[in-house]
Design a protein around this motif. Structure first.
Motif, PDB file in Angstrom:
ATOM      1  N   GLY A  42      50.908  22.581  53.843  1.00 40.58           N
ATOM      2  CA  GLY A  42      51.815  22.985  52.773  1.00 40.58           C
ATOM      3  C   GLY A  42      51.313  22.670  51.379  1.00 40.58           C
ATOM      4  O   GLY A  42      51.975  22.984  50.390  1.00 40.58           O
ATOM      5  N   ARG A  43      50.137  22.049  51.293  1.00 43.70           N
ATOM      6  CA  ARG A  43      49.590  21.669  49.989  1.00 43.70           C
ATOM      7  C   ARG A  43      49.375  22.911  49.123  1.00 43.70           C
ATOM      8  O   ARG A  43      48.777  23.886  49.566  1.00 43.70           O
ATOM      9  N   PRO A  44      49.890  22.900  47.887  1.00 38.77           N
ATOM     10  CA  PRO A  44      49.739  24.078  47.024  1.00 38.77           C
ATOM     11  C   PRO A  44      48.281  24.347  46.660  1.00 38.77           C
ATOM     12  O   PRO A  44      47.459  23.430  46.577  1.00 38.77           O
ATOM     13  N   ILE A  45      47.987  25.623  46.463  1.00 39.58           N
ATOM     14  CA  ILE A  45      46.699  26.032  45.921  1.00 39.58           C
ATOM     15  C   ILE A  45      46.985  26.863  44.669  1.00 39.58           C
ATOM     16  O   ILE A  45      47.942  27.625  44.640  1.00 39.58           O
ATOM     17  N   GLN A  46      46.225  26.674  43.636  1.00 34.78           N
ATOM     18  CA  GLN A  46      46.463  27.405  42.393  1.00 34.78           C
ATOM     19  C   GLN A  46      45.510  28.581  42.208  1.00 34.78           C
ATOM     20  O   GLN A  46      45.777  29.477  41.421  1.00 34.78           O
ATOM     21  N   GLU A  47      44.424  28.590  42.937  1.00 34.47           N
ATOM     22  CA  GLU A  47      43.392  29.606  42.724  1.00 34.47           C
ATOM     23  C   GLU A  47      43.716  30.899  43.463  1.00 34.47           C
ATOM     24  O   GLU A  47      44.035  30.890  44.647  1.00 34.47           O
ATOM     25  N   GLU A  48      43.651  32.020  42.727  1.00 31.59           N
ATOM     26  CA  GLU A  48      43.752  33.330  43.345  1.00 31.59           C
ATOM     27  C   GLU A  48      42.333  33.798  43.658  1.00 31.59           C
ATOM     28  O   GLU A  48      41.437  33.688  42.823  1.00 31.59           O
ATOM     29  N   ARG A  49      42.126  34.308  44.869  1.00 26.59           N
ATOM     30  CA  ARG A  49      40.772  34.681  45.283  1.00 26.59           C
ATOM     31  C   ARG A  49      40.752  36.084  45.864  1.00 26.59           C
ATOM     32  O   ARG A  49      41.752  36.554  46.421  1.00 26.59           O
ATOM     33  N   SER A  72      37.949  44.048  55.691  1.00 31.54           N
ATOM     34  CA  SER A  72      37.233  44.435  54.468  1.00 31.54           C
ATOM     35  C   SER A  72      37.550  43.544  53.274  1.00 31.54           C
ATOM     36  O   SER A  72      36.735  43.430  52.374  1.00 31.54           O
ATOM     37  N   TRP A  73      38.742  42.929  53.255  1.00 32.78           N
ATOM     38  CA  TRP A  73      39.014  41.956  52.195  1.00 32.78           C
ATOM     39  C   TRP A  73      40.119  40.988  52.560  1.00 32.78           C
ATOM     40  O   TRP A  73      40.922  41.246  53.427  1.00 32.78           O
ATOM     41  N   TYR A  74      40.093  39.860  51.865  1.00 35.74           N
ATOM     42  CA  TYR A  74      41.187  38.889  51.833  1.00 35.74           C
ATOM     43  C   TYR A  74      41.535  38.702  50.368  1.00 35.74           C
ATOM     44  O   TYR A  74      40.648  38.592  49.514  1.00 35.74           O
ATOM     45  N   ARG A  75      42.824  38.661  50.066  1.00 35.23           N
ATOM     46  CA  ARG A  75      43.279  38.375  48.714  1.00 35.23           C
ATOM     47  C   ARG A  75      44.494  37.452  48.782  1.00 35.23           C
ATOM     48  O   ARG A  75      45.296  37.545  49.701  1.00 35.23           O
TER      49      ARG A  75
END
Length: 199
Positions: free
Chosen positions: A16-23, A75-78
């Motif tokens: 559940g730890r937040p992540i701030q980065e959009e990838r 083909s992708w992950y976002r």
């Protein structure tokens, strides 16, 4: 520090730890085989506080994660934050009465559903948020002005008609509404349901 001494709320630790980065990742490595018949997006939604903290699991900002499957490949992950007013202004207080009454002030963090060619990020108290095929936010929708209050996070799609069936509830009258969205994405029916008051 031991786990017993960790004062971080449970919903902000481990998975559940937040992540701030959009990838955006492309040409993903696949272990095994993806059936060629799978052609589309697998998308999930969840609470992921942009600031890194939320007092309750339901109060984190909506972040969608998606994988595009096609021709036996991933083909992708976002991953993308749903661009609600809370992303633009993290100091907004969700329990401020003025904010709570703004139907666009959604966290959009509970569920995601595809309907009528659109991807909708949902939560219980506000308008749905429309996302495009790359998971970027288009904006909130009131179905062309037809939706006058909240829209559930858990609508159902009728397998026969293709209609989306939903409800909206409120702390003020009318307390409960039945909603029917046509297969082509128009809100075509709103019926107030008589209940004894807010519960």
């Amino acid at each position: 520090m031991s786990i017993a001494e960790d004062t971080t709320p449970v919903h902000l630790r481990g998975n559940g730890r937040p992540i701030q980065e959009e990838r955006t990742l492309t040409e993903l490595k696949v272990t095994g085989r993806i059936p060629r018949e799978l052609d589309g997006r697998y998308v999930r939604n969840g609470a992921n506080p942009k600031t890194g903290f939320s007092a309750h699991p339901f109060l984190g900002d909506g972040m969608v994660h998606g994988v595009r499957l096609r021709d036996g490949k991933a083909s992708w992950y976002r991953n993308r934050y749903v661009q609600t007013p809370f992303i633009a202004n993290p100091k907004l207080e969700i329990f401020d009465p003025a904010v709570a009454m703004d139907m666009t002030a959604s966290k959009a963090n509970t569920h995601v559903v595809g309907h009528a060619g659109k991807i909708l990020a949902l939560e219980e108290g506000h308008f749905p948020y429309v996302l495009d095929g790359n998971l970027d936010t288009v904006g909130p929708t009131d179905f062309g002005g037809a939706l006058k209050g909240s829209f559930t996070a858990h609508p159902k799609i009728c397998p026969v008609t293709g209609e989306m069936l939903a409800f909206g509830y409120s702390a003020m009258p009318p307390y409960l509404r039945y909603l029917r969205v046509s297969a082509d994405g128009k809100l075509v029916q709103t019926e107030n349901i008589t209940v004894g008051g807010r519960r």
